[in-house]
Structures are given as C-alpha cells and as structure tokens.
Design an enzyme around this catalytic site. Structure first.
Site, PDB file in Angstrom:
ATOM      1  N   LYS A 178       0.833  -1.215   0.000  1.00  0.00           N
ATOM      2  CA  LYS A 178       0.000   0.000   0.000  1.00  0.00           C
ATOM      3  C   LYS A 178       0.863   1.260   0.000  1.00  0.00           C
ATOM      4  CE  LYS A 178      -1.999   1.747   4.013  1.00  0.00           C
ATOM      5  NZ  LYS A 178      -1.666   3.149   4.166  1.00  0.00           N
ATOM      6  N   ASN A 179       1.805   1.328   0.953  1.00  0.00           N
ATOM      7  CA  ASN A 179       2.531   2.584   1.113  1.00  0.00           C
ATOM      8  C   ASN A 179       3.507   2.852  -0.032  1.00  0.00           C
ATOM      9  OD1 ASN A 179       1.059   3.093   3.369  1.00  0.00           O
ATOM     10  ND2 ASN A 179       2.654   2.515   4.832  1.00  0.00           N
ATOM     11  N   ARG A 225      -0.313  15.079  13.440  1.00  0.00           N
ATOM     12  CA  ARG A 225       0.505  14.585  12.323  1.00  0.00           C
ATOM     13  C   ARG A 225       1.026  15.782  11.523  1.00  0.00           C
ATOM     14  NH1 ARG A 225      -1.972   9.065   9.770  1.00  0.00           N
ATOM     15  NH2 ARG A 225       0.087   9.041   8.851  1.00  0.00           N
ATOM     16  N   ARG A 268      -9.268   0.092   3.382  1.00  0.00           N
ATOM     17  CA  ARG A 268      -8.278   1.062   2.893  1.00  0.00           C
ATOM     18  C   ARG A 268      -6.942   0.373   2.609  1.00  0.00           C
ATOM     19  NH1 ARG A 268      -6.637   4.802   6.955  1.00  0.00           N
ATOM     20  NH2 ARG A 268      -5.011   4.924   5.425  1.00  0.00           N
ATOM     21  N   ASP A 294       3.058   0.124  12.407  1.00  0.00           N
ATOM     22  CA  ASP A 294       1.841  -0.372  11.745  1.00  0.00           C
ATOM     23  C   ASP A 294       1.528  -1.827  12.110  1.00  0.00           C
ATOM     24  OD1 ASP A 294       1.607   2.110  10.655  1.00  0.00           O
ATOM     25  OD2 ASP A 294       2.103   1.550   8.606  1.00  0.00           O
ATOM     26  N   CYS A 343      -5.530   8.228   8.805  1.00  0.00           N
ATOM     27  CA  CYS A 343      -5.721   7.657  10.140  1.00  0.00           C
ATOM     28  C   CYS A 343      -5.371   8.683  11.211  1.00  0.00           C
ATOM     29  CB  CYS A 343      -4.832   6.430  10.312  1.00  0.00           C
ATOM     30  SG  CYS A 343      -5.477   4.990   9.476  1.00  0.00           S
TER      31      CYS A 343
HETATM   32  C1  UD1 Z   1       3.944   6.597   7.077  1.00  0.00           C
HETATM   33  C2  UD1 Z   1       2.937   5.495   6.801  1.00  0.00           C
HETATM   34  C3  UD1 Z   1       2.240   5.076   8.102  1.00  0.00           C
HETATM   35  C4  UD1 Z   1       3.270   4.709   9.176  1.00  0.00           C
HETATM   36  C5  UD1 Z   1       4.321   5.806   9.317  1.00  0.00           C
HETATM   37  C6  UD1 Z   1       5.470   5.397  10.229  1.00  0.00           C
HETATM   38  C7  UD1 Z   1       2.272   6.004   4.530  1.00  0.00           C
HETATM   39  C8  UD1 Z   1       1.206   6.467   3.618  1.00  0.00           C
HETATM   40  N1  UD1 Z   1       1.967   5.982   5.850  1.00  0.00           N
HETATM   41  O1  UD1 Z   1       3.196   7.712   7.577  1.00  0.00           O
HETATM   42  O2  UD1 Z   1       1.414   3.956   7.820  1.00  0.00           O
HETATM   43  O3  UD1 Z   1       2.621   4.529  10.422  1.00  0.00           O
HETATM   44  O4  UD1 Z   1       4.888   6.138   8.027  1.00  0.00           O
HETATM   45  O5  UD1 Z   1       6.091   4.256   9.763  1.00  0.00           O
HETATM   46  O6  UD1 Z   1       3.350   5.624   4.103  1.00  0.00           O
HETATM   47  N2  UD1 Z   1       6.636  13.961  11.821  1.00  0.00           N
HETATM   48  C9  UD1 Z   1       6.935  15.262  12.168  1.00  0.00           C
HETATM   49  N3  UD1 Z   1       7.002  16.187  11.163  1.00  0.00           N
HETATM   50  C10 UD1 Z   1       6.805  15.873   9.854  1.00  0.00           C
HETATM   51  C11 UD1 Z   1       6.507  14.538   9.518  1.00  0.00           C
HETATM   52  C12 UD1 Z   1       6.426  13.598  10.521  1.00  0.00           C
HETATM   53  O7  UD1 Z   1       7.140  15.591  13.335  1.00  0.00           O
HETATM   54  O8  UD1 Z   1       6.894  16.761   8.995  1.00  0.00           O
HETATM   55  C13 UD1 Z   1       6.568  12.942  12.892  1.00  0.00           C
HETATM   56  C14 UD1 Z   1       5.162  12.312  13.014  1.00  0.00           C
HETATM   57  O9  UD1 Z   1       4.331  13.084  13.835  1.00  0.00           O
HETATM   58  C15 UD1 Z   1       5.503  10.947  13.596  1.00  0.00           C
HETATM   59  C16 UD1 Z   1       6.871  10.619  12.978  1.00  0.00           C
HETATM   60  O10 UD1 Z   1       7.397  11.853  12.513  1.00  0.00           O
HETATM   61  O11 UD1 Z   1       5.651  11.062  14.985  1.00  0.00           O
HETATM   62  C17 UD1 Z   1       6.826   9.647  11.814  1.00  0.00           C
HETATM   63  O12 UD1 Z   1       5.919  10.117  10.828  1.00  0.00           O
HETATM   64  P1  UD1 Z   1       6.098   9.758   9.276  1.00  0.00           P
HETATM   65  O13 UD1 Z   1       7.199   8.758   9.116  1.00  0.00           O
HETATM   66  O14 UD1 Z   1       6.180  11.011   8.509  1.00  0.00           O
HETATM   67  O15 UD1 Z   1       4.716   9.054   8.955  1.00  0.00           O
HETATM   68  P2  UD1 Z   1       3.860   9.149   7.623  1.00  0.00           P
HETATM   69  O16 UD1 Z   1       4.777   9.297   6.462  1.00  0.00           O
HETATM   70  O17 UD1 Z   1       2.758  10.128   7.795  1.00  0.00           O
END
Ligand code: UD1
Length: 428
Positions: free
Chosen positions: A22-23, A122, A397, A305, A117
């Site tokens: 998916k990702n 986020r 999803r 996840d 989610c």
């Molecule tokens: C992706 C995955 C999600 C998974 C997550 C962590 C997809 C579509 N989703 O989500 O299923 O749970 O990786 O493996 O691929 N953060 C910040 N600032 C930012 C971005 C992130 O502080 O600009 C923090 C977030 O709040 C969180 C951590 O970094 O605590 C990790 O987030 P991130 O790796 O970005 O998750 P996603 O890419 O949203």
C-alpha cells in the site's frame, strides 16, 4: 456500511498470497506525474486508498486506467495544474505526496492538508522544511498548502525526525531539481527504496535509499516506465500474527523475507515457529504464547503499523508485556475495543501494559483505524463466540480481499450489510 462477522476458534491453515505494498503504491502512483510518458505499474493492491489516489489524479485530467486486475496504466500527458478536490484529498493522508510530485513537475503545488488515520498530531513541518531548502516558498491558506519555486535547486536537508512522508516528498520534488540534493537522517522503509527504484527506472539518479543518507542528482527529463511494486510487509505481518493467534500453520506467499525480520523476531519470542522459504514464509505455533516487550521504531525497527496486531497476541500471552509506541502520540485508541473483548491492557501516554488473559470473548466492536481494524479481526479469530466489527471501511483502505483471503485459510468470517442483526441468545 458493512460489517465483518467472525466466529472465532478456527486454526488458520493453508496458503495466502500477499498483494503489493500500500505505502509504496501511494508514493509511486503520484510519482508517475513527473513524466509525460506512460507508466505501467504492476502488483497494485486492490484497496480503497489506491482507488482514492488514482481518482485524485483522474480529477487532474491524468488518464488512469486498470489494464488488468493488478496493473495500473497512468498517462499524465494532459495533466491540468489545479488544486485536487478536497472531498478526495481529505480522505487519504498520502495525498500530501501530490505536493512533492506537483512541485517536481510544475515548480508549483496547491494541495489541501490531508486526512487519513488519526494517531494524534501529524505535522508536515519536515516536508515543508525540505521544500523550502530546495528554494520553494510556502504558505498555508484556507486549509490549502501552497508551494512555489522559480527553480528548485539541490542542497543538503537534515530531517529533525525520521519521517517516511518527508523523505518521500523531498525525493519527489528533488528528482528534477538542479544539482545534488542530500537527505540526511532519511527514512529507510522498504517503500522508500521501492520509490527510488521506480524513479530510477524512469531515468532518475537516486542513490543510498535504505541508508540514512540519500543522494539525488537532479535530471532534466524522466521517461515512462513499467514497474512492479514490492509485496506489502504489513499485510504479510498481519497474516503472520493471525496464524500465531489461532495456533495455525500457514504459508504466506509473495513476500520479501528481509522486510519481515523485525516482525519475525518478535513473533518467535512470543512462541511462533517461522521457517523462511525463498519468497514465502511458513508460520506455525503450537506453544503457549509468551510475554515480550515491544518498542516501535522507524525501519529496520519494529513497525508501528504492526503494533495493534501484535498487542492482540500479547493480550493472550502468559505474563506482562510493555509496549512502547515511540512513533505516534496516540496509537492506542483500539485498546478500548480490545478491553471490551476481555483484554487487560492499561495505557499511559505512549506506553501500554498488557497483562495476558486466558481468552478473549467476541462482542460488537468498531475499527478506529486501519491497523486497529486488523487487530480486531485477529482478536475475533481467536475469541470464543461471535465478533462483529463495525467501520470496516478503515480496513478496506489497506487490506485487499481480506475476507476472501482469511476464508481461504479456514477462518469463519463474512461481510454483512448494515441490516445484519446478531442472533438472539439461545434459551437456557
Ligand atoms: C507513514 C505510513 C504510516 C506509518 C508511518 C510510520 C504512509 C502512507 N503511511 O506515515 O502507515 O505509520 O509512516 O512508519 O506511508 N513527523 C513530524 N514532522 C513531519 C513529519 C512527521 O514531526 O513533517 C513525525 C510524526 O508526527 C511521527 C513521525 O514523525 O511522529 C513519523 O511520521 P512519518 O514517518 O512522517 O509518517 P507518515 O509518512 O505520515
């Protein structure tokens, strides 16, 4: 809205095949607008998040069509530069990849802040920091993120937190920037590597993915390509956990064993026997489940996840386990539902304490998010009696044909429509 109805107690036995990740799909589909050529993407999972992202592209006049069950063809030649519809974007977190992809293509992007989610706050500050370092200006206005640059110019970007989304978004925007972009403290997830392989097959020059430092030499032109997406690590992990929970014996096909190492190691600690074959893995469990501690981490650590699914196993394990959710602020919303099934779990901030119980009992529960829903299915498969899971659109999803796949390995699960009434209790 449909529900899943599960009668627990059957051991899972047989073979199940894993779909595309998916990702990875959610990053690769938007990446295909970086060319004017046609991209043929194989091993596409049949899930609603993929339909949503494909519909967002179609809304921008990209020609998107399924050429067969798992192959998507994308022709972005006539793409229109517009703000994608809020109604679509708000339903999917990964819609923020359109920021990087549109910026990479047009040096300009306007995209609504995403949905997805709910694991607490986020933020996307690291994405925006990356765009700014590449020379773009951004502002958020009326819920829309507007990013614009005269020209994107390569530079070094240090991520303050390891973020999958920021790493991917920076890769998308930098791949056609002028000069060299270096991402330090980059995410190392298999889907980050898969995106780089896809971009390189289009003619990009991305190196170092799978390590902390990614180097991107900007290229002027990307061509269309044909590419097959990696198997879904979390879908595989979920079936592994379901096999252990039911004391079953299943072969999980079409996987990359290397991507499953952290999950495998924890399941073995809990009591599973896992045999690695070439592109499949056999999971059996004849033992009583044993407690263990889990700390979720970015790859190659234990994936967040899989945290809800493994917590179901710990609920049934002998002893007390501690689960430390170090990635998300609020990823224990499912615990309340598991408690209703008899689990003994207490939560304090980002830590949960799981006291093993002898058994769970079926009842009416609701999926609070995608992986929470998967955890409730596993709980239902091991429970005595009937479990009814509501809000299963969250599960659809990210899991293709989950009902059919589980039935194929012997589960008693069916999807029923809203009008379903649970049977009345039998007279004593
Ligand atoms: C992706 C995955 C999600 C998974 C997550 C962590 C997809 C579509 N989703 O989500 O299923 O749970 O990786 O493996 O691929 N953060 C910040 N600032 C930012 C971005 C992130 O502080 O600009 C923090 C977030 O709040 C969180 C951590 O970094 O605590 C990790 O987030 P991130 O790796 O970005 O998750 P996603 O890419 O949203």
């Amino acid at each position: 809205m449909s529900k899943y109805v599960i009668v627990g107690g059957n051991k899972l036995q047989g073979k199940v095949s894993i779909g595309g990740a998916k990702n990875a799909a959610l990053a690769i589909i938007p990446a295909s607008i970086l060319t004017d050529g046609v991209c043929t993407i194989k091993n596409i999972p049949n899930i609603s998040d993929v339909s949503l992202i494909a519909n967002i592209l179609a809304d921008m006049n990209v020609n998107v069509r399924m050429v067969n069950k798992n192959t998507l063809e994308i022709n972005p030649k006539n793409i229109i530069r517009k703000t994608p519809s809020y109604d679509l974007v708000r339903r999917i977190r990964a819609s923020y990849y359109l920021l990087g992809a549109l910026l990479g293509r047009f040096c300009s992007a306007s995209v609504y802040l995403p949905g997805g989610c709910n694991f607490g706050v986020r933020p996307i500050d690291q994405h925006l920091k990356g765009f700014a370092r590449l020379g773009a200006n951004y502002k958020i206005d009326g819920g829309i993120v507007n990013v614009e640059a005269k020209q994107l110019i390569g530079t070094t970007i240090y991520l303050d937190v390891v973020s999958v989304g920021a790493t991917i978004n920076i890769m998308l925007s930098a791949v056609k920037a002028e000069g060299l972009t270096v991402i330090e403290n980059a995410a190392k997830e298999p889907h980050v590597v898969d995106l780089a392989n896809f971009l390189n097959s289009m003619g990009a020059d991305v190196r170092g993915t799978g390590t902390d430092v990614i180097k991107i030499h900007g290229v002027k032109f990307l061509k269309g390509t044909s590419y097959s997406i990696i198997p879904d690590q979390i879908e595989a992990g979920t079936y592994m956990a379901a096999a252990v929970a039911t004391k079953g014996d299943i072969i999980i096909k079409n996987i990359i064993p290397k991507h499953l190492e952290a999950i495998k190691s924890k399941l073995e600690e809990i009591g599973a026997k896992i045999e690695e074959l070439e592109e499949s893995i056999r999971v059996t469990c004849n033992n009583e489940l044993t407690r263990c501690n889990i700390k979720t981490m970015p790859h190659p650590g234990f994936p967040t996840d899989m945290q809800p699914q493994i917590s179901v196993l710990l609920s049934l394990a002998k002893g007390t386990s501690i689960v430390n959710e170090s990635v998300w602020d609020n990823r224990f919303r499912y615990v309340e539902e598991l408690r209703r099934m008899g689990a003994n779990i207490s939560v304090d901030g980002k830590i949960s304490v799981v006291e093993g119980v002898d058994r769970l009992t079926g009842t009416l529960v609701k999926a609070t998010d995608l992986r929470a829903g998967a955890a409730l299915i596993i709980a239902g498969l091991t429970s005595s009696g009937e479990t009814i899971i509501e809000n299963i659109d969250h599960i659809d999803r990210g899991y293709e044909n989950i009902c059919k796949k589980l039935k194929g390995v012997g589960a008693n699960i069916k999807e029923v429509s809203e009008k379903y009434q649970p049977p009345l209790p039998k007279a004593l």
